[in-house]
Design a protein around this motif. Sequence first.
Motif, mmCIF file in Angstrom:
data_model
loop_
_atom_site.group_PDB
_atom_site.id
_atom_site.type_symbol
_atom_site.label_atom_id
_atom_site.label_comp_id
_atom_site.label_asym_id
_atom_site.label_seq_id
_atom_site.Cartn_x
_atom_site.Cartn_y
_atom_site.Cartn_z
ATOM 1 N N LYS A 77 0.831 -1.213 0.000
ATOM 2 C CA LYS A 77 0.000 0.000 0.000
ATOM 3 C C LYS A 77 0.859 1.254 0.000
ATOM 4 O O LYS A 77 0.406 2.326 -0.377
ATOM 5 C CB LYS A 77 -0.909 0.007 1.232
ATOM 6 C CG LYS A 77 -2.033 -1.001 1.135
ATOM 7 C CD LYS A 77 -2.935 -0.934 2.342
ATOM 8 C CE LYS A 77 -3.979 -2.040 2.222
ATOM 9 N NZ LYS A 77 -4.633 -2.340 3.471
ATOM 10 N N ARG A 78 2.108 1.110 0.467
ATOM 11 C CA ARG A 78 2.960 2.302 0.583
ATOM 12 C C ARG A 78 3.939 2.453 -0.584
ATOM 13 O O ARG A 78 4.474 3.537 -0.802
ATOM 14 C CB ARG A 78 3.745 2.230 1.902
ATOM 15 C CG ARG A 78 2.815 2.197 3.109
ATOM 16 C CD ARG A 78 3.557 2.173 4.402
ATOM 17 N NE ARG A 78 4.278 3.409 4.645
ATOM 18 C CZ ARG A 78 5.049 3.618 5.703
ATOM 19 N NH1 ARG A 78 5.178 2.675 6.613
ATOM 20 N NH2 ARG A 78 5.680 4.753 5.860
ATOM 21 N N LEU A 79 4.191 1.369 -1.302
ATOM 22 C CA LEU A 79 5.206 1.433 -2.365
ATOM 23 C C LEU A 79 4.585 1.943 -3.661
ATOM 24 O O LEU A 79 3.546 1.445 -4.088
ATOM 25 C CB LEU A 79 5.803 0.053 -2.618
ATOM 26 C CG LEU A 79 6.471 -0.662 -1.437
ATOM 27 C CD1 LEU A 79 7.006 -2.030 -1.885
ATOM 28 C CD2 LEU A 79 7.623 0.174 -0.871
ATOM 29 N N ILE A 80 5.250 2.904 -4.280
ATOM 30 C CA ILE A 80 4.851 3.351 -5.622
ATOM 31 C C ILE A 80 6.064 3.165 -6.521
ATOM 32 O O ILE A 80 7.151 3.650 -6.208
ATOM 33 C CB ILE A 80 4.427 4.831 -5.643
ATOM 34 C CG1 ILE A 80 3.339 5.113 -4.604
ATOM 35 C CG2 ILE A 80 3.922 5.218 -7.034
ATOM 36 C CD1 ILE A 80 3.005 6.591 -4.470
ATOM 37 N N GLY A 81 5.878 2.459 -7.618
ATOM 38 C CA GLY A 81 7.002 2.288 -8.550
ATOM 39 C C GLY A 81 7.117 0.846 -8.995
ATOM 40 O O GLY A 81 6.132 0.115 -9.052
ATOM 41 N N SER A 82 8.340 0.473 -9.330
ATOM 42 C CA SER A 82 8.576 -0.877 -9.828
ATOM 43 C C SER A 82 9.411 -1.643 -8.811
ATOM 44 O O SER A 82 10.334 -1.088 -8.212
ATOM 45 C CB SER A 82 9.305 -0.820 -11.166
ATOM 46 O OG SER A 82 10.602 -0.285 -10.991
#
Length: 477
Positions: free
Chosen positions: A160-165
């Motif tokens: 839920k907190r990670l944005i990206g690859s």
Amino acid sequence: MCGIIGLSGQERAIDRIYPGLLALQHRGQDAAGAATFDDGFQLKKGNGLVFNVFNAKNIERLNGNTGIGHVRYPTVGAGSAEDAQPFIITAPYGIALAHNGNLVNFYELKKDLVENELRYLNSNCDAEVILNLISVELSKMDLKKMTPEKLFTALRMVYKRLIGSYAVVSIVANKGLLAFRDPRGIKPLIMGSNGSSFCFASESVALDLLGYHEVTDVRPGQAIFIDTESNCHATQVATSEKAACIFEYVYFARPDSVIDGIGVYEARLRLGEELGKICSESGIKPDVVMPIPDTARGAALMVADALGVMHREGLIKNRYIHRTFIMPTQEKRIEAVRLKLNPIRSEIKGKDILLVDDSIVRGNTSREIISLVRSVGARKVYYALYSPPLRFPCVYGIDMQTRGEFIAQDKSIEEIRRSIDADALVYQTEEGLIRGVGAGSKGFCSACFTGVYPTEIPPALMSRIEADRMAPKVSEA
Ligand code: SF4
């Protein structure tokens, strides 16, 4: 761009991880590392090629049936020795972790971990952030009995907190091997099994080499845990629209790899077919088509077929010089072109040559190559790219961070042609790229060509991208 491998159920896992890392060396030449687990963690990592980092002595001490490995090209920060992977944490549970990708909210997450969770982070590597976020979630649980479900619950919170690859391999002390892939599957991750042994890797070439034949891709958003009894536990942590990196097929991946069911070599052949049609329509009539080795070989064959002219090798590559695109400075990149490629005069002299390449980033390499081909007597030099103009920075782990560096940022195709001194310049279309790679399938990130990013982009990062767009372009010298 990095390469990862994780392996379990194999006596002395390092004996397979080491050759596996050699098979993935093209994904990063800046640093290498491996961690294994026996009674405790053993770790070896450092800057340099796999050959430079590992030797018989340090391989000997990497005991244990479970292990992970990493080759790095730096994405966040300057790529110091502290940023080499894997990373290990010992509390509240022993976990080693290696990662391929880039968190676009890395700085926000790091700041939050330091200020609110009182974590001391020793690197500028997003793997350390992911590892600490997992440990924060695990520290809220009763870990007397660690189970796959607890790991998956922690991952649900972390996702839920990670944005990206992110494509990740991880050792969970005394419990097994964990692997997971971001919800859009931007980075590749494949799993193979061979009896009771399992292996995860960035590309199928590593699994081929190591004899893992039952192969399947880790699905976007999926986490898989292999316990010490070689039982496989899998769950869907998050779902989203798939957006696998299309540039893997254009440039990064080895042609003998298969990613998400699409053969990289076959994709490059199809891209050549698409490009061949455009070359035919453009009216250029070369005597011979030549690839810029190695990535353009398949595409050049198909372009020659489409034009009905000879296909020849005219530039020979010194195999011991690294790929120029991922050399860290401009000076080194230019120097590397001459070091890397030498022309075959007899194939070039007096002829009209069509050079086929994968892409143009800054234009310097293309200009150098065209000058090289002219210097041995080419009459005309045409240039054709089997991908469209690169115009937007990759925020998912590829070193194209500064939009100001793209030659296509503010130049028309005619201006680019003049800048690289080609007699004609032909680009792939965006539609041709998708058709060529996907053969009808969907679900690709092509943001570096289109500017349409598949994830949310934090406002600070977007401002930086916009500032780069407005900034004067860096010197083309
Ligand atoms: S922006 Fe380009 S290089 Fe980056 S993940 Fe998307 S397709 Fe790949």
